[in-house]
Motif scaffolding. Structure first.
Motif, PDB file in Angstrom:
ATOM      1  N   PRO A 103     -19.276   5.540  28.193  1.00  0.00           N
ATOM      2  CA  PRO A 103     -18.789   6.599  28.304  1.00  0.00           C
ATOM      3  C   PRO A 103     -17.956   6.936  26.938  1.00  0.00           C
ATOM      4  N   GLU A 104     -17.844   8.284  26.626  1.00  0.00           N
ATOM      5  CA  GLU A 104     -17.166   8.849  25.446  1.00  0.00           C
ATOM      6  C   GLU A 104     -15.701   8.662  25.841  1.00  0.00           C
ATOM      7  N   ARG A 105     -15.144   9.121  27.260  1.00  0.00           N
ATOM      8  CA  ARG A 105     -13.712   8.947  27.368  1.00  0.00           C
ATOM      9  C   ARG A 105     -13.018   7.509  27.204  1.00  0.00           C
ATOM     10  N   THR A 106     -11.922   7.402  26.498  1.00  0.00           N
ATOM     11  CA  THR A 106     -11.267   6.145  25.902  1.00  0.00           C
ATOM     12  C   THR A 106     -11.199   5.353  27.278  1.00  0.00           C
ATOM     13  N   GLU A 107     -10.579   5.860  28.245  1.00  0.00           N
ATOM     14  CA  GLU A 107     -10.180   4.839  29.351  1.00  0.00           C
ATOM     15  C   GLU A 107     -11.327   4.221  30.003  1.00  0.00           C
ATOM     16  N   HIS A 108     -12.569   4.989  30.080  1.00  0.00           N
ATOM     17  CA  HIS A 108     -13.708   4.610  30.724  1.00  0.00           C
ATOM     18  C   HIS A 108     -14.503   3.481  29.809  1.00  0.00           C
ATOM     19  N   ARG A 109     -14.639   3.904  28.600  1.00  0.00           N
ATOM     20  CA  ARG A 109     -14.932   3.289  27.633  1.00  0.00           C
ATOM     21  C   ARG A 109     -14.234   1.650  27.452  1.00  0.00           C
ATOM     22  N   ALA A 110     -13.120   1.889  27.423  1.00  0.00           N
ATOM     23  CA  ALA A 110     -12.320   0.477  27.679  1.00  0.00           C
ATOM     24  C   ALA A 110     -12.588  -0.314  28.741  1.00  0.00           C
ATOM     25  N   ALA A 111     -12.895   0.257  29.718  1.00  0.00           N
ATOM     26  CA  ALA A 111     -13.132  -0.620  31.092  1.00  0.00           C
ATOM     27  C   ALA A 111     -14.818  -1.151  31.005  1.00  0.00           C
ATOM     28  N   VAL A 112     -15.495  -0.648  30.089  1.00  0.00           N
ATOM     29  CA  VAL A 112     -16.784  -1.367  29.694  1.00  0.00           C
ATOM     30  C   VAL A 112     -16.514  -2.285  28.877  1.00  0.00           C
ATOM     31  N   LEU A 113     -15.800  -2.087  27.773  1.00  0.00           N
ATOM     32  CA  LEU A 113     -15.515  -3.249  26.966  1.00  0.00           C
ATOM     33  C   LEU A 113     -14.813  -4.514  27.698  1.00  0.00           C
ATOM     34  N   ARG A 114     -14.043  -4.124  28.778  1.00  0.00           N
ATOM     35  CA  ARG A 114     -13.382  -5.444  29.597  1.00  0.00           C
ATOM     36  C   ARG A 114     -14.412  -6.054  30.356  1.00  0.00           C
ATOM     37  N   ASP A 115     -15.397  -5.324  30.975  1.00  0.00           N
ATOM     38  CA  ASP A 115     -16.173  -5.992  31.559  1.00  0.00           C
ATOM     39  C   ASP A 115     -17.092  -6.769  30.579  1.00  0.00           C
ATOM     40  N   VAL A 116     -17.408  -6.315  29.527  1.00  0.00           N
ATOM     41  CA  VAL A 116     -18.353  -6.991  28.492  1.00  0.00           C
ATOM     42  C   VAL A 116     -17.630  -8.490  28.174  1.00  0.00           C
ATOM     43  N   LEU A 117     -16.501  -8.139  27.784  1.00  0.00           N
ATOM     44  CA  LEU A 117     -15.719  -9.435  27.553  1.00  0.00           C
ATOM     45  C   LEU A 117     -15.586 -10.382  28.463  1.00  0.00           C
ATOM     46  N   THR A 118     -15.209 -10.161  29.796  1.00  0.00           N
ATOM     47  CA  THR A 118     -15.060 -10.762  30.964  1.00  0.00           C
ATOM     48  C   THR A 118     -16.473 -11.603  31.479  1.00  0.00           C
ATOM     49  N   VAL A 119     -17.559 -10.717  31.522  1.00  0.00           N
ATOM     50  CA  VAL A 119     -18.939 -11.570  31.758  1.00  0.00           C
ATOM     51  C   VAL A 119     -19.525 -12.143  30.616  1.00  0.00           C
ATOM     52  N   HIS A 120     -19.593 -11.570  29.419  1.00  0.00           N
ATOM     53  CA  HIS A 120     -20.431 -12.109  28.143  1.00  0.00           C
ATOM     54  C   HIS A 120     -19.491 -13.011  27.355  1.00  0.00           C
ATOM     55  N   GLY A 121     -18.248 -13.016  27.591  1.00  0.00           N
ATOM     56  CA  GLY A 121     -17.366 -13.486  26.538  1.00  0.00           C
ATOM     57  C   GLY A 121     -16.923 -14.948  27.142  1.00  0.00           C
ATOM     58  N   ARG A 122     -17.426 -15.182  28.222  1.00  0.00           N
ATOM     59  CA  ARG A 122     -17.266 -16.533  29.142  1.00  0.00           C
ATOM     60  C   ARG A 122     -17.540 -17.639  28.233  1.00  0.00           C
ATOM     61  N   GLY A 123     -16.373 -18.576  27.958  1.00  0.00           N
ATOM     62  CA  GLY A 123     -16.738 -19.593  27.060  1.00  0.00           C
ATOM     63  C   GLY A 123     -16.358 -19.578  25.625  1.00  0.00           C
ATOM     64  N   ALA A 124     -16.310 -18.257  25.170  1.00  0.00           N
ATOM     65  CA  ALA A 124     -16.218 -18.028  23.865  1.00  0.00           C
ATOM     66  C   ALA A 124     -14.914 -18.284  23.333  1.00  0.00           C
ATOM     67  N   LYS A 125     -14.898 -19.017  22.096  1.00  0.00           N
ATOM     68  CA  LYS A 125     -13.733 -19.601  21.472  1.00  0.00           C
ATOM     69  C   LYS A 125     -13.176 -18.398  20.757  1.00  0.00           C
ATOM     70  N   ARG A 126     -13.853 -17.599  20.063  1.00  0.00           N
ATOM     71  CA  ARG A 126     -13.447 -16.454  19.277  1.00  0.00           C
ATOM     72  C   ARG A 126     -14.252 -15.098  19.233  1.00  0.00           C
ATOM     73  N   VAL A 127     -13.725 -14.098  19.650  1.00  0.00           N
ATOM     74  CA  VAL A 127     -14.304 -12.871  19.755  1.00  0.00           C
ATOM     75  C   VAL A 127     -13.808 -11.892  18.797  1.00  0.00           C
ATOM     76  N   ILE A 128     -14.615 -10.976  18.009  1.00  0.00           N
ATOM     77  CA  ILE A 128     -13.944  -9.830  17.161  1.00  0.00           C
ATOM     78  C   ILE A 128     -14.534  -8.601  17.784  1.00  0.00           C
ATOM     79  N   VAL A 129     -13.429  -7.600  18.124  1.00  0.00           N
ATOM     80  CA  VAL A 129     -13.881  -6.500  18.686  1.00  0.00           C
ATOM     81  C   VAL A 129     -13.506  -5.368  17.228  1.00  0.00           C
ATOM     82  N   PHE A 130     -14.689  -4.571  16.899  1.00  0.00           N
ATOM     83  CA  PHE A 130     -14.178  -3.694  15.722  1.00  0.00           C
ATOM     84  C   PHE A 130     -14.205  -2.302  16.394  1.00  0.00           C
ATOM     85  N   THR A 131     -13.196  -1.563  15.897  1.00  0.00           N
ATOM     86  CA  THR A 131     -12.743  -0.068  16.295  1.00  0.00           C
ATOM     87  C   THR A 131     -12.886   0.812  14.885  1.00  0.00           C
TER      88      THR A 131
END
Length: 449
Positions: free
Chosen positions: A248-276
């Protein structure tokens, strides 16, 4: 043989043993101590032309060792002719880079190979005290690496004289000019000997029109070396997989998607970079609760230099997992072991996408890139998919679009659903599917879900 001026010379995609090059044995020992026993295509292909004094325009994928490609032959050239300590304030080589972090990284590469010859190097950049830089320049250094603004400060202050320059280098040239440094770069080059009287090296991941203009203005009989493939456009590392998820465009909902991506797909990742795209988004993601329990730190232009250095050191040492950064702050960052890169919003240009993606998959390692894309950004990301000659796949394995089912069900109500990102294996571990995979007939549906 070298091709005619203005045409690309394709470099073979192969690695060559360092022992086969005419390099000081002590330097070869330094390289091997770092685990470097073979040169990449861009490193081996540029060595002799740079050593011979040719002006060079070179492009290669990010993460293939462009820095060493110019550092080694420059050090060999200066080292073989050196008669001792450099003249006060008169270096023989200058390397321009877009950011402070990259200045430090490039300086570290130069120091590695310059030490056996006894050559002095220095990195100069804004946010650091002028005093120590002035002192070192006046003592004499052979090679100066710096950002355009601080280089101009030293030139105007009389502590840097470029009249003796033999080698001028623009590293990450496309990013430097895209950031608005074109006038500063022109002023600096005008302070050095003219084209034909000094060597000019331009290294870049991409070669947009303004790079070609720079070549015409400041190079003579340049040799254009290509380690990408001249008809393929800008490319990312072949060891990186690319994904997108509609958000979604709305910040609070977009942040929730980011959190889900990090939680599910960042499992085991040593380092992650998020660009804003903005410093505000960067700070809000780190200081708020959007990232849940994940350890994170921010990197943007308002972060003080001492804190920036501490942040980067801690990130390299694994003291936190997620670096949230703006494009300007993170350009050129070279950190090994970045498993996942996430774009909170789709970047404005193909070149930015290439550079963001280049923070993972370095030196042949595997990595993954995920773009959060809203309806207003779909067309732009679709253009990247075509230009990059790569596959940007939907994040959900069983989806033909970028929109997860749970999000599609709730998007009309302004929410993102409870299970926005489907459970699956960590990124980089996917297996190609006979059906619904990334074959010729499985291109994602770029239209409405």
């Amino acid at each position: 043989p070298p091709a005619a001026q203005g045409s690309w010379v394709s470099l073979p995609d192969e690695r060559v043993d360092v022992d086969t090059f005419p390099i000081l044995p002590a330097i070869i020992s330094q390289l091997k101590a770092r685990g470097i026993t073979q040169f990449t295509s861009i490193q081996s292909g540029t060595f002799e032309p740079v050593l011979s004094g040719r002006d060079i325009l070179a492009r290669s994928r990010t993460g293939t060792g462009k820095t060493l490609a110019f550092a080694l032959p420059i050090v060999e050239s200066i080292g073989r002719a050196s008669t001792g300590r450099a003249a006060p304030s008169q270096p023989l080589a200058i390397v321009l880079v877009p950011t402070r972090e990259l200045a430090r990284q490039v300086a570290a590469e130069f120091e590695l190979v310059a030490k056996p010859y006894g050559l002095q190097t220095i990195s100069v950049y804004g946010g650091a005290p002028m005093g120590p830089q002035v002192r070192d320049l006046r003592r004499g250094v052979h090679i100066v690496i710096g950002t355009p603004g601080r280089i101009l400060d030293h030139i105007s202050g009389g502590t840097l004289d470029l009249s003796a320059i033999k080698h001028a280098v623009l590293d990450e040239a496309d990013e430097m000019l895209d950031m608005g440094f074109a006038d500063d770069v022109a002023t600096i080059l005008e302070s050095a000997p003219p084209a034909g009287s000094r060597q000019m090296l331009l290294f870049s991941a991409t070669t947009p029109p303004f790079i070609q203009k720079l070549v015409r203005q400041h190079m003579v009989d340049e040799m254009q070396l290509d380690a990408i493939g001249q008809n393929d456009g800008p490319k990312t590392s072949t060891s990186v997989q690319h994904f997108a998820v509609l958000a979604p465009e709305r910040t609070e909902h977009r942040a929730a998607v980011l959190r889900d991506v990090l939680t599910v797909h960042g499992r085991g990742a040593k380092r992650v970079i998020v660009f804003t795209e903005t410093k505000r988004d960067c700070d809000e993601l780190v200081t708020g609760k959007q990232l849940g329990t994940l350890s994170a730190a921010a990197l943007h232009g308002d972060v003080q230099q001492q804190q920036r250095e501490t942040t980067m050191r801690n990130f390299r040492e694994g003291k936190f997992t997620v670096l949230v950064a703006t494009d300007v702050a993170a350009r050129g960052i070279d950190v090994s072991g970045v498993d996942l890169v996430i774009s909170y919003h789709v970047p404005a240009s193909t070149e930015s996408y290439v550079h963001r993606s280049g923070r993972t998959g370095r030196a042949g390692a595997s990595g993954s890139v995920v773009s959060l894309v809203d309806w207003t950004e779909k067309r732009r990301l679709a253009s990247f998919d075509g230009q990059l000659n790569t596959r940007i796949r939907p994040l959900a394995e069983d989806s033909s679009t970028w929109l997860p089912r749970s999000q599609a069900e709730s998007e009309g109500e302004g929410g993102v659903g409870g299970n926005t990102v489907p459970e699956r294996a960590p990124l980089g571990m996917e297996k190609d599917k006979a059906k619904g995979g990334d074959g010729e007939g499985s291109k994602p549906d770029w239209g409405q879900a």
